[in-house]
Design a protein around this motif. Structure first.
Motif, PDB file in Angstrom:
ATOM      1  N   ASN A   1       0.858  -1.187   0.000  1.00 37.21           N
ATOM      2  CA  ASN A   1       0.000   0.000   0.000  1.00 37.21           C
ATOM      3  C   ASN A   1       0.894   1.237   0.000  1.00 37.21           C
ATOM      4  O   ASN A   1       1.716   1.413   0.898  1.00 37.21           O
ATOM      5  N   ARG A   2       0.726   2.086  -1.015  1.00 38.89           N
ATOM      6  CA  ARG A   2       1.610   3.244  -1.159  1.00 38.89           C
ATOM      7  C   ARG A   2       1.391   4.296  -0.072  1.00 38.89           C
ATOM      8  O   ARG A   2       2.198   5.219   0.072  1.00 38.89           O
ATOM      9  N   PHE A   3       0.296   4.160   0.704  1.00 36.07           N
ATOM     10  CA  PHE A   3       0.036   5.106   1.788  1.00 36.07           C
ATOM     11  C   PHE A   3       0.514   4.586   3.142  1.00 36.07           C
ATOM     12  O   PHE A   3       0.352   5.257   4.155  1.00 36.07           O
ATOM     13  N   ALA A   4       1.112   3.407   3.155  1.00 36.83           N
ATOM     14  CA  ALA A   4       1.468   2.773   4.429  1.00 36.83           C
ATOM     15  C   ALA A   4       2.591   3.492   5.161  1.00 36.83           C
ATOM     16  O   ALA A   4       2.788   3.283   6.361  1.00 36.83           O
ATOM     17  N   ASP A   5       3.348   4.353   4.462  1.00 35.34           N
ATOM     18  CA  ASP A   5       4.464   5.050   5.106  1.00 35.34           C
ATOM     19  C   ASP A   5       4.018   6.257   5.921  1.00 35.34           C
ATOM     20  O   ASP A   5       4.845   6.938   6.539  1.00 35.34           O
ATOM     21  N   LYS A   6       2.722   6.544   5.960  1.00 35.76           N
ATOM     22  CA  LYS A   6       2.207   7.681   6.733  1.00 35.76           C
ATOM     23  C   LYS A   6       2.015   7.332   8.211  1.00 35.76           C
ATOM     24  O   LYS A   6       1.610   8.183   9.010  1.00 35.76           O
ATOM     25  N   LEU A   7       2.290   6.089   8.559  1.00 36.85           N
ATOM     26  CA  LEU A   7       1.989   5.583   9.893  1.00 36.85           C
ATOM     27  C   LEU A   7       2.506   6.467  11.017  1.00 36.85           C
ATOM     28  O   LEU A   7       1.745   6.901  11.891  1.00 36.85           O
ATOM     29  N   MET A   8       3.801   6.715  11.042  1.00 36.59           N
ATOM     30  CA  MET A   8       4.392   7.423  12.179  1.00 36.59           C
ATOM     31  C   MET A   8       3.890   8.857  12.282  1.00 36.59           C
ATOM     32  O   MET A   8       3.716   9.378  13.392  1.00 36.59           O
ATOM     33  N   ASP A   9       3.630   9.497  11.158  1.00 33.49           N
ATOM     34  CA  ASP A   9       3.076  10.853  11.197  1.00 33.49           C
ATOM     35  C   ASP A   9       1.709  10.847  11.882  1.00 33.49           C
ATOM     36  O   ASP A   9       1.408  11.718  12.719  1.00 33.49           O
ATOM     37  N   ILE A  10       0.879   9.875  11.538  1.00 29.74           N
ATOM     38  CA  ILE A  10      -0.450   9.783  12.142  1.00 29.74           C
ATOM     39  C   ILE A  10      -0.336   9.456  13.625  1.00 29.74           C
ATOM     40  O   ILE A  10      -1.017  10.058  14.468  1.00 29.74           O
ATOM     41  N   MET A  11       0.526   8.506  13.969  1.00 25.91           N
ATOM     42  CA  MET A  11       0.663   8.113  15.364  1.00 25.91           C
ATOM     43  C   MET A  11       1.207   9.250  16.220  1.00 25.91           C
ATOM     44  O   MET A  11       0.812   9.404  17.378  1.00 25.91           O
ATOM     45  N   LYS A  12       2.089  10.049  15.668  1.00 27.98           N
ATOM     46  CA  LYS A  12       2.594  11.209  16.410  1.00 27.98           C
ATOM     47  C   LYS A  12       1.470  12.210  16.685  1.00 27.98           C
ATOM     48  O   LYS A  12       1.395  12.799  17.766  1.00 27.98           O
ATOM     49  N   ARG A  13       0.582  12.388  15.720  1.00 23.49           N
ATOM     50  CA  ARG A  13      -0.554  13.282  15.924  1.00 23.49           C
ATOM     51  C   ARG A  13      -1.510  12.713  16.972  1.00 23.49           C
ATOM     52  O   ARG A  13      -2.031  13.447  17.819  1.00 23.49           O
ATOM     53  N   PHE A  14      -1.729  11.404  16.913  1.00 24.72           N
ATOM     54  CA  PHE A  14      -2.571  10.763  17.926  1.00 24.72           C
ATOM     55  C   PHE A  14      -1.965  10.927  19.320  1.00 24.72           C
ATOM     56  O   PHE A  14      -2.662  11.226  20.294  1.00 24.72           O
TER      57      PHE A  14
END
Length: 436
Positions: A164-177
């Motif tokens: 999934n080409r969007f899978a690298d957004k993980l850490m950015d989202i988790m940092k916001r959470f």
């Protein structure tokens, strides 16, 4: 979005008190439309609100709710989420759902990736299907805790593993959470030669940096069934490679324990058993944050067993003869526990049989994936006791179905036995063996 149709009402709840009935539709709270179950829970969580209900006869009622005690409203909806569940759009190289045999019941093939189900039921989500509105909503509604399928924090490696080409957004989202106060528990499905070694170390360190919003990290070995034709080639962990994983993770556990007071990262029992190493102590697992993932399950069971055993007194009484069926991975432990019981109850007539997983493949060795057809096929014509004890993790909740749709009744009829279900805890195990 679906209508919020009431399926049932909790007795003595707010809903019951104001006369809500099955078939009523809750349309608004404080004049706002209900988008899904999270909206409903959020809007009905204040000490005062106005609820709009469309009755079965078509009448519209607006009722003021004074809720100083912040009680749950008290209804279950026909559609649990008041919406369709979001499906998984990843094509993970290790996905167990892709390794299922054909012709199983349709619900077995449904792959959800819905953060609402993570909050409500503890499901694991990848965060790959969240848009900006979804992310803000999680933070604004304080949807916490949630369980996240991390697998690896390196962006490029994660895109490869999840396809999934969007899978690298993980850490950015988790940092916001994390900044928004959302608690997260994380899972890493470890694939030999892919996300272990330096990638695993990076994942552990990246996630630790988000502590205390990261509550726990579990590392579980990839499950490999025999139904992998045409899928990505994966290797099972063996004694040597399992030991290497333990040796990599243990120093981090010790360091984190000293630095922040928790081990934070935990390994599935399979690694220790496969490596022929002693399981960590009961205390190691602290609050057992991911026991449902097979992390600390045996240590918890053993503690419960010996606590219950200490209350047993020697006796000459006779018991109904029994056969316990279990998995390859748990077999030695169950034999040990039965032997301990036989020291106290000399007339105990119990034998333990390990079931090879032919349905999914012999590389699948955990108890929860044992199927009824394998029990029937491997016990047919053998010398076993007429009362069969099986662990309830093999059975779908609220039914008598094994994963292969064989039923408890099928097992009883085919083998001419009586089946007893034992809960996955040491106390109930002893109760079943001793006919309590």
């Amino acid at each position: 979005m679906k209508d919020a149709v009431v399926k049932s009402v909790v007795p003595y709840s707010i809903a019951d008190e104001i006369g809500v009935e099955q078939g009523d539709i809750i349309t608004k709270i404080d004049g706002k439309d209900i988008l899904d179950i999270l909206d409903f829970k959020f809007l009905s969580s204040s000490d005062y609100y106005v609820i709009t209900i469309k009755k079965k006869n078509g009448d519209i009622e607006e009722i003021e709710i004074y809720n100083d005690d912040y009680e749950e409203f008290g209804v279950e909806f026909t559609h649990q989420l008041i919406d369709d569940a979001k499906t998984c759009h990843n094509k993970c190289i290790f996905c167990f759902m892709d390794q299922l045999p054909k012709n199983m019941r349709s619900t077995m093939y449904f792959k959800d990736d819905d953060i609402r189900l993570s909050f409500l039921q503890g499901n694991y989500v990848t965060l790959t299907n969240l848009n900006e509105e979804d992310i803000k909503r999680v933070i604004d509604l304080k949807i916490s805790p949630i369980n996240i399928s991390v697998h690896v924090t390196d962006g490029e490696k994660r895109k490869m593993m999840l396809n999934n080409r969007f899978a690298d957004k993980l850490m950015d989202i988790m940092k916001r959470f994390a900044k928004g106060g959302i608690m997260m528990n994380c899972q890493i499905v470890l694939c030999k030669g892919i996300n272990d070694g330096k990638y695993l170390e990076k994942s552990i360190c990246d996630l630790k940096d988000l502590y205390p919003q990261i509550g726990s990290i579990s590392i579980v070995p990839v499950g490999i069934s025999r139904h992998r034709d045409g899928l990505f080639k994966l290797e099972s962990f063996d004694e040597k490679s399992s030991g290497e994983v333990i040796d990599l993770v243990t120093p981090y556990q010790k360091r984190f324990k000293e630095e922040i007071g928790t081990s934070l990262v935990y390994l599935a029992d399979e690694f220790y058993i496969q490596a022929k190493r002693d399981l960590p102590s009961f205390e190691h697992y602290e609050q057992f944050p991911q026991i449902e993932n097979g992390v600390g399950l045996m240590a918890c069971f053993e503690k419960e067993f010996y606590d219950a055993l200490s209350q047993c007194k020697k006796s000459d009484e006779k018991f109904i003869p029994k056969t316990i069926v279990t998995s390859y991975i748990a077999y030695d432990y169950i034999v040990k526990y039965v032997d301990e019981l036989k020291k106290i109850y000399k007339n105990l007539d119990v034998n333990v049989v390990k079931i090879r997983n032919d349905f999914f493949g012999e590389k699948i060795t955990v108890t929860g994936l044992i199927c009824g057809s394998d029990i029937i096929n491997q016990l047919s014509g053998k010398d076993y006791k007429k009362r069969l004890v099986i662990c309830d993790v093999m059975i779908k909740d609220g039914t008598e179905l094994f994963l292969d749709d064989t039923t408890i009744t099928d097992v009883e009829n085919k083998l001419n036995v009586s089946v007893m279900l034992s809960k996955n805890d040491g106390y109930d195990f002893i109760d079943c063996i001793l006919d309590r």
